[in-house]
Motif scaffolding. Structure first.
Motif, PDB file in Angstrom:
ATOM      1  N   LEU A   1      -8.871 -10.062-113.693  1.00  0.00           N
ATOM      2  CA  LEU A   1     -10.136  -9.800-114.367  1.00  0.00           C
ATOM      3  C   LEU A   1     -11.310 -10.213-113.492  1.00  0.00           C
ATOM      4  CD1 LEU A   1      -9.294 -11.081-117.965  1.00  0.00           C
ATOM      5  CD2 LEU A   1      -9.194  -8.731-117.085  1.00  0.00           C
ATOM      6  N   ARG A   2     -12.401  -9.490-113.618  1.00  0.00           N
ATOM      7  CA  ARG A   2     -13.610  -9.856-112.892  1.00  0.00           C
ATOM      8  C   ARG A   2     -14.126 -11.187-113.407  1.00  0.00           C
ATOM      9  NH1 ARG A   2     -17.547  -5.702-114.074  1.00  0.00           N
ATOM     10  NH2 ARG A   2     -16.911  -4.603-112.189  1.00  0.00           N
ATOM     11  N   PRO A   3     -14.371 -12.158-112.536  1.00  0.00           N
ATOM     12  CA  PRO A   3     -14.891 -13.450-112.996  1.00  0.00           C
ATOM     13  C   PRO A   3     -16.327 -13.311-113.476  1.00  0.00           C
ATOM     14  CG  PRO A   3     -14.874 -13.366-110.607  1.00  0.00           C
ATOM     15  CD  PRO A   3     -14.175 -12.123-111.075  1.00  0.00           C
ATOM     16  N   PRO A   4     -16.757 -14.170-114.395  1.00  0.00           N
ATOM     17  CA  PRO A   4     -18.155 -14.109-114.856  1.00  0.00           C
ATOM     18  C   PRO A   4     -19.106 -14.494-113.740  1.00  0.00           C
ATOM     19  CG  PRO A   4     -17.057 -16.069-115.711  1.00  0.00           C
ATOM     20  CD  PRO A   4     -15.987 -15.250-115.056  1.00  0.00           C
ATOM     21  N   ALA A   5     -20.314 -13.960-113.794  1.00  0.00           N
ATOM     22  CA  ALA A   5     -21.318 -14.294-112.789  1.00  0.00           C
ATOM     23  C   ALA A   5     -21.691 -15.767-112.901  1.00  0.00           C
ATOM     24  CB  ALA A   5     -22.554 -13.425-112.979  1.00  0.00           C
TER      25      ALA A   5
END
Length: 323
Positions: free
Chosen positions: A230-234
Protein backbone atom coordinates in the motif's frame (compact mmCIF):
# COMPACT_ATOMS: atom_id res chain seq x y z
CA UNK A 1 -7.43 22.85 -23.66
CA UNK A 2 -9.58 19.90 -22.75
CA UNK A 3 -8.67 17.51 -19.95
CA UNK A 4 -9.28 13.81 -20.36
CA UNK A 5 -12.77 12.76 -19.26
CA UNK A 6 -13.03 9.66 -17.10
CA UNK A 7 -15.90 7.34 -16.26
CA UNK A 8 -15.43 4.89 -13.42
CA UNK A 9 -18.34 2.64 -14.43
CA UNK A 10 -17.60 2.18 -18.15
CA UNK A 11 -15.42 -0.87 -18.80
CA UNK A 12 -13.26 -1.51 -21.81
CA UNK A 13 -15.19 -2.21 -25.00
CA UNK A 14 -14.60 -5.81 -25.97
CA UNK A 15 -14.80 -6.84 -29.61
CA UNK A 16 -15.00 -10.60 -29.29
CA UNK A 17 -13.84 -12.36 -26.17
CA UNK A 18 -10.07 -12.35 -26.69
CA UNK A 19 -7.91 -11.93 -23.61
CA UNK A 20 -4.88 -9.65 -23.49
CA UNK A 21 -2.57 -12.66 -23.62
CA UNK A 22 -4.34 -13.99 -26.70
CA UNK A 23 -4.11 -10.64 -28.50
CA UNK A 24 -0.39 -10.36 -27.72
CA UNK A 25 0.23 -13.98 -28.78
CA UNK A 26 -1.63 -13.53 -32.06
CA UNK A 27 0.08 -10.26 -32.92
CA UNK A 28 3.52 -11.60 -32.14
CA UNK A 29 2.99 -14.63 -34.34
CA UNK A 30 1.17 -12.81 -37.15
CA UNK A 31 3.58 -9.90 -37.30
CA UNK A 32 0.82 -7.33 -37.66
CA UNK A 33 -1.87 -5.56 -35.61
CA UNK A 34 -4.83 -5.80 -38.00
CA UNK A 35 -7.14 -7.74 -35.70
CA UNK A 36 -9.85 -5.21 -34.81
CA UNK A 37 -8.56 -4.72 -31.26
CA UNK A 38 -6.77 -1.72 -29.78
CA UNK A 39 -4.04 -2.94 -27.44
CA UNK A 40 -2.24 -0.52 -25.13
CA UNK A 41 0.75 -0.77 -22.85
CA UNK A 42 -0.08 1.16 -19.66
CA UNK A 43 2.79 1.93 -17.29
CA UNK A 44 2.37 3.07 -13.68
CA UNK A 45 4.38 5.98 -12.32
CA UNK A 46 6.34 6.17 -9.09
CA UNK A 47 9.62 8.12 -9.49
CA UNK A 48 12.46 5.78 -8.39
CA UNK A 49 9.93 2.98 -7.91
CA UNK A 50 9.59 3.07 -11.69
CA UNK A 51 12.74 0.97 -11.81
CA UNK A 52 10.45 -2.07 -11.60
CA UNK A 53 8.63 -1.13 -14.80
CA UNK A 54 12.00 -0.31 -16.37
CA UNK A 55 12.95 -3.95 -16.04
CA UNK A 56 9.54 -4.98 -17.33
CA UNK A 57 9.89 -2.75 -20.40
CA UNK A 58 13.37 -4.14 -21.05
CA UNK A 59 11.91 -7.64 -21.01
CA UNK A 60 9.22 -6.68 -23.52
CA UNK A 61 11.95 -5.49 -25.87
CA UNK A 62 13.97 -8.67 -25.32
CA UNK A 63 10.90 -10.80 -26.08
CA UNK A 64 10.28 -8.98 -29.35
CA UNK A 65 6.97 -7.53 -28.17
CA UNK A 66 7.71 -3.83 -28.72
CA UNK A 67 5.61 -3.63 -31.87
CA UNK A 68 2.45 -5.44 -30.72
CA UNK A 69 0.98 -2.34 -29.03
CA UNK A 70 -1.18 0.30 -30.72
CA UNK A 71 -0.43 2.86 -28.00
CA UNK A 72 1.76 3.39 -24.94
CA UNK A 73 0.35 5.31 -21.95
CA UNK A 74 2.67 6.21 -19.09
CA UNK A 75 2.68 8.39 -16.01
CA UNK A 76 5.88 9.97 -14.66
CA UNK A 77 8.65 7.32 -14.68
CA UNK A 78 6.19 5.15 -16.60
CA UNK A 79 6.17 7.69 -19.44
CA UNK A 80 9.95 7.72 -19.50
CA UNK A 81 10.07 3.93 -19.62
CA UNK A 82 7.51 3.90 -22.41
CA UNK A 83 9.69 6.30 -24.40
CA UNK A 84 12.67 3.97 -24.04
CA UNK A 85 10.61 1.11 -25.43
CA UNK A 86 9.38 3.15 -28.38
CA UNK A 87 12.87 4.31 -29.30
CA UNK A 88 14.16 0.73 -29.38
CA UNK A 89 16.85 1.25 -26.74
CA UNK A 90 15.22 -0.07 -23.57
CA UNK A 91 18.01 -2.55 -22.80
CA UNK A 92 20.71 0.13 -22.87
CA UNK A 93 18.57 3.02 -21.63
CA UNK A 94 17.92 1.42 -18.26
CA UNK A 95 21.61 1.59 -17.35
CA UNK A 96 21.16 5.06 -15.89
CA UNK A 97 19.21 3.52 -12.98
CA UNK A 98 22.35 1.71 -11.82
CA UNK A 99 24.90 4.46 -12.50
CA UNK A 100 25.77 5.96 -9.08
CA UNK A 101 27.00 9.25 -10.54
CA UNK A 102 23.80 9.80 -12.52
CA UNK A 103 21.51 8.84 -9.64
CA UNK A 104 23.34 11.10 -7.17
CA UNK A 105 22.84 14.00 -9.57
CA UNK A 106 19.21 13.16 -10.41
CA UNK A 107 18.09 12.60 -6.79
CA UNK A 108 19.66 14.74 -4.06
CA UNK A 109 17.51 15.42 -0.96
CA UNK A 110 20.07 17.90 0.36
CA UNK A 111 19.35 20.27 -2.52
CA UNK A 112 16.01 21.23 -1.00
CA UNK A 113 17.90 22.89 1.89
CA UNK A 114 19.36 25.24 -0.71
CA UNK A 115 15.98 25.94 -2.28
CA UNK A 116 16.66 23.60 -5.19
CA UNK A 117 14.55 20.64 -6.41
CA UNK A 118 15.27 17.19 -4.98
CA UNK A 119 14.76 15.71 -8.47
CA UNK A 120 16.78 17.33 -11.26
CA UNK A 121 14.56 16.44 -14.21
CA UNK A 122 16.24 18.89 -16.56
CA UNK A 123 19.54 17.08 -16.07
CA UNK A 124 17.88 13.67 -16.43
CA UNK A 125 15.88 14.44 -19.58
CA UNK A 126 18.05 17.05 -21.30
CA UNK A 127 21.45 15.93 -20.01
CA UNK A 128 21.25 12.15 -19.69
CA UNK A 129 18.61 11.26 -22.27
CA UNK A 130 19.91 13.79 -24.79
CA UNK A 131 23.59 13.23 -24.14
CA UNK A 132 25.06 10.69 -21.74
CA UNK A 133 22.59 7.88 -22.49
CA UNK A 134 20.74 9.17 -25.55
CA UNK A 135 17.21 8.26 -26.54
CA UNK A 136 16.43 7.99 -30.24
CA UNK A 137 13.89 10.83 -30.33
CA UNK A 138 13.20 10.63 -34.09
CA UNK A 139 12.32 6.94 -33.63
CA UNK A 140 9.74 7.80 -30.96
CA UNK A 141 8.22 10.55 -33.10
CA UNK A 142 8.03 8.28 -36.16
CA UNK A 143 6.85 5.17 -34.33
CA UNK A 144 3.45 3.89 -35.53
CA UNK A 145 2.70 3.07 -31.89
CA UNK A 146 1.36 6.32 -30.44
CA UNK A 147 2.90 7.77 -27.29
CA UNK A 148 0.80 9.26 -24.47
CA UNK A 149 2.63 10.76 -21.46
CA UNK A 150 0.15 11.70 -18.73
CA UNK A 151 0.39 14.86 -16.62
CA UNK A 152 -1.87 16.72 -14.17
CA UNK A 153 -3.31 20.07 -15.21
CA UNK A 154 -2.52 22.48 -12.35
CA UNK A 155 -5.69 24.46 -13.05
CA UNK A 156 -8.28 21.68 -13.24
CA UNK A 157 -6.55 18.85 -11.35
CA UNK A 158 -7.46 16.46 -14.19
CA UNK A 159 -5.09 14.08 -15.93
CA UNK A 160 -4.17 15.19 -19.44
CA UNK A 161 -2.79 13.17 -22.32
CA UNK A 162 0.19 15.17 -23.60
CA UNK A 163 0.49 13.10 -26.76
CA UNK A 164 -1.34 15.62 -28.99
CA UNK A 165 1.17 18.31 -28.00
CA UNK A 166 4.24 16.29 -29.02
CA UNK A 167 5.28 17.48 -32.46
CA UNK A 168 9.08 17.50 -32.35
CA UNK A 169 12.05 16.63 -30.17
CA UNK A 170 11.74 19.67 -27.92
CA UNK A 171 8.06 19.13 -27.16
CA UNK A 172 8.80 15.45 -26.47
CA UNK A 173 11.51 16.38 -23.96
CA UNK A 174 9.13 18.86 -22.33
CA UNK A 175 6.33 16.29 -22.12
CA UNK A 176 8.62 13.83 -20.34
CA UNK A 177 9.52 16.47 -17.76
CA UNK A 178 5.90 17.54 -17.34
CA UNK A 179 4.69 13.99 -16.73
CA UNK A 180 7.33 13.44 -14.03
CA UNK A 181 7.28 16.92 -12.44
CA UNK A 182 6.57 16.23 -8.78
CA UNK A 183 5.30 19.40 -7.08
CA UNK A 184 8.02 21.28 -5.23
CA UNK A 185 10.34 18.23 -5.28
CA UNK A 186 11.01 18.65 -9.02
CA UNK A 187 10.54 22.39 -9.33
CA UNK A 188 7.76 24.58 -10.74
CA UNK A 189 5.03 23.43 -13.13
CA UNK A 190 6.11 22.61 -16.68
CA UNK A 191 4.43 24.49 -19.53
CA UNK A 192 3.40 22.78 -22.76
CA UNK A 193 0.77 23.54 -25.38
CA UNK A 194 -0.62 26.49 -23.47
CA UNK A 195 -1.09 24.58 -20.21
CA UNK A 196 0.93 24.07 -17.04
CA UNK A 197 1.44 20.64 -15.53
CA UNK A 198 2.66 18.67 -12.56
CA UNK A 199 3.35 14.94 -12.27
CA UNK A 200 0.55 12.85 -13.77
CA UNK A 201 0.46 10.67 -10.66
CA UNK A 202 -1.43 13.34 -8.76
CA UNK A 203 -4.51 12.52 -10.85
CA UNK A 204 -3.81 9.13 -12.41
CA UNK A 205 -0.89 6.98 -11.29
CA UNK A 206 -2.02 4.11 -13.53
CA UNK A 207 -3.36 5.84 -16.67
CA UNK A 208 -5.91 3.19 -17.56
CA UNK A 209 -8.93 5.53 -17.56
CA UNK A 210 -7.28 7.78 -20.12
CA UNK A 211 -6.56 4.74 -22.28
CA UNK A 212 -10.17 3.53 -21.98
CA UNK A 213 -11.52 6.96 -22.89
CA UNK A 214 -9.40 6.84 -26.05
CA UNK A 215 -10.93 3.53 -27.17
CA UNK A 216 -8.43 0.98 -25.92
CA UNK A 217 -9.95 -2.53 -25.86
CA UNK A 218 -7.10 -4.45 -24.18
CA UNK A 219 -4.24 -3.35 -21.94
CA UNK A 220 -1.05 -4.82 -20.54
CA UNK A 221 -0.49 -2.88 -17.31
CA UNK A 222 2.95 -2.66 -15.71
CA UNK A 223 2.73 -1.97 -11.98
CA UNK A 224 5.44 -0.76 -9.60
CA UNK A 225 4.01 -2.04 -6.32
CA UNK A 226 3.37 -5.59 -5.14
CA UNK A 227 -0.28 -6.57 -4.86
CA UNK A 228 0.06 -6.47 -1.06
CA UNK A 229 1.90 -3.14 -0.96
CA UNK A 230 0.00 0.00 0.00
CA UNK A 231 1.07 3.56 -0.62
CA UNK A 232 2.30 5.03 2.68
CA UNK A 233 0.58 8.19 3.95
CA UNK A 234 2.28 11.50 3.22
CA UNK A 235 4.52 12.79 5.99
CA UNK A 236 3.47 15.78 8.09
CA UNK A 237 6.18 17.89 6.44
CA UNK A 238 4.94 16.89 3.00
CA UNK A 239 1.34 17.70 3.91
CA UNK A 240 2.19 21.10 5.36
CA UNK A 241 4.88 22.30 2.96
CA UNK A 242 3.85 20.48 -0.21
CA UNK A 243 0.15 21.02 0.37
CA UNK A 244 0.62 24.70 1.09
CA UNK A 245 2.75 25.14 -2.02
CA UNK A 246 0.19 23.54 -4.30
CA UNK A 247 -2.75 25.34 -2.70
CA UNK A 248 -1.02 28.63 -3.47
CA UNK A 249 0.09 28.09 -7.08
CA UNK A 250 -1.87 25.09 -8.39
CA UNK A 251 -5.35 24.83 -6.86
CA UNK A 252 -6.50 22.11 -9.25
CA UNK A 253 -3.44 19.99 -8.57
CA UNK A 254 -3.99 20.55 -4.85
CA UNK A 255 -7.53 19.17 -5.12
CA UNK A 256 -6.17 16.11 -6.94
CA UNK A 257 -3.49 15.72 -4.28
CA UNK A 258 -6.05 15.72 -1.44
CA UNK A 259 -7.68 12.65 -3.05
CA UNK A 260 -4.44 10.69 -3.15
CA UNK A 261 -5.07 8.58 -0.02
CA UNK A 262 -7.87 6.71 -1.79
CA UNK A 263 -6.37 6.75 -5.27
CA UNK A 264 -4.68 3.35 -5.15
CA UNK A 265 -7.87 1.59 -4.02
CA UNK A 266 -9.91 3.32 -6.72
CA UNK A 267 -7.47 2.41 -9.46
CA UNK A 268 -7.15 -1.19 -8.28
CA UNK A 269 -10.93 -1.54 -8.15
CA UNK A 270 -11.33 -0.07 -11.63
CA UNK A 271 -8.69 -2.38 -13.08
CA UNK A 272 -10.24 -5.42 -11.41
CA UNK A 273 -13.58 -4.56 -13.01
CA UNK A 274 -12.08 -4.74 -16.49
CA UNK A 275 -11.67 -8.51 -16.28
CA UNK A 276 -9.65 -10.33 -18.92
CA UNK A 277 -9.31 -7.24 -21.06
CA UNK A 278 -6.52 -6.19 -18.68
CA UNK A 279 -3.41 -8.16 -17.78
CA UNK A 280 -1.39 -6.71 -14.90
CA UNK A 281 2.24 -7.40 -14.06
CA UNK A 282 3.26 -6.64 -10.46
CA UNK A 283 6.58 -7.12 -8.68
CA UNK A 284 6.17 -10.55 -7.08
CA UNK A 285 5.58 -11.20 -3.39
CA UNK A 286 8.68 -10.52 -1.32
CA UNK A 287 10.07 -7.89 -3.71
CA UNK A 288 11.70 -5.01 -1.82
CA UNK A 289 9.79 -1.75 -1.44
CA UNK A 290 11.45 1.06 -3.38
CA UNK A 291 10.78 4.58 -2.12
CA UNK A 292 10.15 7.33 -4.65
CA UNK A 293 13.44 9.12 -3.90
CA UNK A 294 15.65 6.04 -3.62
CA UNK A 295 19.09 6.33 -5.23
CA UNK A 296 20.63 3.15 -3.79
CA UNK A 297 21.91 1.65 -7.04
CA UNK A 298 22.30 -1.83 -5.56
CA UNK A 299 18.61 -1.85 -4.62
CA UNK A 300 17.65 -0.31 -7.96
CA UNK A 301 19.66 -2.92 -9.85
CA UNK A 302 17.95 -5.70 -7.92
CA UNK A 303 14.49 -4.23 -8.51
CA UNK A 304 15.17 -3.78 -12.24
CA UNK A 305 16.09 -7.45 -12.57
CA UNK A 306 13.00 -8.49 -10.58
CA UNK A 307 10.78 -6.53 -12.95
CA UNK A 308 12.55 -7.97 -15.97
CA UNK A 309 12.18 -11.52 -14.68
CA UNK A 310 8.47 -11.00 -13.88
CA UNK A 311 7.66 -10.21 -17.53
CA UNK A 312 9.84 -12.99 -18.86
CA UNK A 313 8.06 -15.43 -16.55
CA UNK A 314 4.62 -14.22 -17.64
CA UNK A 315 5.08 -13.62 -21.35
CA UNK A 316 8.17 -15.58 -22.30
CA UNK A 317 8.23 -18.97 -23.97
CA UNK A 318 5.94 -20.36 -26.61
CA UNK A 319 2.71 -19.97 -24.63
CA UNK A 320 1.67 -16.76 -22.91
CA UNK A 321 0.14 -17.24 -19.51
CA UNK A 322 -2.92 -15.27 -18.47
CA UNK A 323 -2.07 -14.69 -14.81
Amino acid sequence: MTSTAHTDSNPLPTPGSATVAEVIHHRRDAGHRADGHRLALVIEGGASRGVYSSGMVQALEELGLSKVFDAVYGTSAGAINGAWLLCGRAATGMRSWTDPAIMRRVVDPVRILRGKPVFDLHYLVNGVYDGIQPMDFPAILANPTSFHPIATDIRTGESVDLGPYITDKQSLLTALRASAGLPLLAGPPVMLGGGSYFDGGLAETVPIRTAVAAGVTHALVLRTRRTDELRPPASLLHRVVGGGYMRAIAPGAFRAWTKRPGQQAREDSYLAGLGEQVLQVHPPAGSPAVESATRDTDLLDRALEIGRTAVHSLLGGGTLRTA
